[in-house]
Design an enzyme around this catalytic site. Structure first.
Site, PDB file in Angstrom:
ATOM      1  N   HIS A  94     102.390 106.524  89.287  1.00 38.07           N
ATOM      2  CA  HIS A  94     102.145 107.898  88.844  1.00 38.07           C
ATOM      3  C   HIS A  94     101.150 108.595  89.764  1.00 38.07           C
ATOM      4  CE1 HIS A  94      98.783 105.651  87.136  1.00 38.07           C
ATOM      5  NE2 HIS A  94      98.125 106.790  87.030  1.00 38.07           N
ATOM      6  N   ASP A  96      98.076 111.442  89.084  1.00 31.45           N
ATOM      7  CA  ASP A  96      97.288 111.791  87.900  1.00 31.45           C
ATOM      8  C   ASP A  96      97.610 113.191  87.390  1.00 31.45           C
ATOM      9  OD1 ASP A  96      95.852 109.407  87.693  1.00 31.45           O
ATOM     10  OD2 ASP A  96      94.321 110.069  89.122  1.00 31.45           O
ATOM     11  N   HIS A 247      99.803 105.886  92.401  1.00 29.11           N
ATOM     12  CA  HIS A 247      99.085 104.620  92.280  1.00 29.11           C
ATOM     13  C   HIS A 247      99.531 103.865  91.034  1.00 29.11           C
ATOM     14  CE1 HIS A 247      96.603 107.712  90.282  1.00 29.11           C
ATOM     15  NE2 HIS A 247      96.175 106.763  89.472  1.00 29.11           N
ATOM     16  N   ARG A 261      85.297 106.665  86.905  1.00 26.70           N
ATOM     17  CA  ARG A 261      86.120 107.575  87.722  1.00 26.70           C
ATOM     18  C   ARG A 261      85.582 108.993  87.655  1.00 26.70           C
ATOM     19  NH1 ARG A 261      92.204 107.906  86.051  1.00 26.70           N
ATOM     20  NH2 ARG A 261      91.381 109.329  84.481  1.00 26.70           N
TER      21      ARG A 261
END
Length: 273
Positions: A94, A96, A247, A261
């Site tokens: 995917h 993000d 990723h 993150r």
């Protein structure tokens, strides 16, 4: 001096000669940005930094974005603390938040705690995936748009026990139509912009045509020659370009894995037209 060591022929580089604990000079920021655009994902080893230093580093490259699904107290830092990641959504290829009106430009993910073994992350070069399609398929993709929908991901999260109101989430982020081929605002390179997690259909095609082409496109990016794999260590930070990569978080562990993150949006001069 900042140096880049390519990890594979096509994507990914380890960065040396920089300490992320302190402020960076303008020429250092410019050099890292050039490397980021070239290699698409950068790996910084042995950077044992605080959340504040993590945010300060990210602010050199874009506007810090507050996560769509943050926990109370997270602020700009999204804490990913998992022991049972299978089916959480990260274990599908995917980009993000492609369901958002303006998906984030990039992410900076830092390793805080690891299981004894496992928990690697892979990235794939979506630009190379587009460029290696045959010319007729590339031309077809240029003419297509696709629907991106958060519903499937939310249903998986709810099934895993997360407390989300599906109707409220769907109202906040209704399905959105976007080009199948994305043009990078800074480099002009084209990337394949469909993914297994949220792309539900190709708008201009019939159901039968969708059954043939969409699975092919989302699987095409999984070719090993487009990929780089990172085995994390505490203090490793990965910085990837969400516009040119996809990723995949390998869900092969049952011990605690904690990652921090920070997500960034593009500065105005770097936004897609």
């Amino acid at each position: 001096m900042i140096e880049f060591r390519p990890v594979t022929r096509n994507i990914g580089a380890e960065v040396s000669g920089v300490d992320l604990r302190g402020p960076l000079a303008e020429d250092e920021v410019a050099r890292i940005r050039r490397g980021w655009l070239e290699y698409k994902v950068l790996f910084f080893r042995d950077q044992h930094i605080t959340d504040e230093e993590h945010i300060r580093f990210a602010e050199n490259f874009g506007t810090v974005n507050h996560p769509a699904f943050k926990k109370a107290g997270d602020g700009a830092v999204h804490v990913l603390d998992q022991t049972d990641p299978k089916g959480e959504g990260g274990d599908e290829w995917h980009s993000d938040s492609t369901f958002e009106p303006v998906p984030p430009m990039g992410s900076l993910l830092r390793c805080v705690r690891l299981p004894g073994v496992g928990g690697d992350t892979l990235w794939a070069d979506a630009q190379l995936a587009y460029e290696t399609l045959s010319p007729p398929v590339r031309r077809l993709c240029e003419e297509l748009t696709a629907v991106h929908d958060i519903t499937a991901s939310m249903r998986k999260a709810i099934a895993k026990g997360h407390d989300f109101d599906l109707a409220e989430v769907q109202a906040r982020w209704p399905p959105i139509e976007r080009p199948v081929v994305r043009v990078h605002a800074e480099t002009g390179r084209r990337a394949l912009f469909v993914n297994r997690a949220s792309t539900t259909r190709l708008v201009q095609l019939s159901d039968r045509e969708n059954e043939a082409l969409l699975p092919y496109l989302v699987d095409h990016i999984r070719s090993p020659e487009y990929q780089v794999r990172l085995t994390w260590r505490p203090g490793t930070l990965a910085f990837w370009d969400n516009r040119s990569t996809q990723h995949y978080a390998v869900a092969d562990y049952t011990e605690r894995r904690r990652m921090h993150r920070v997500t960034i949006d593009a500065f105005p001069e770097h936004r897609d037209a």
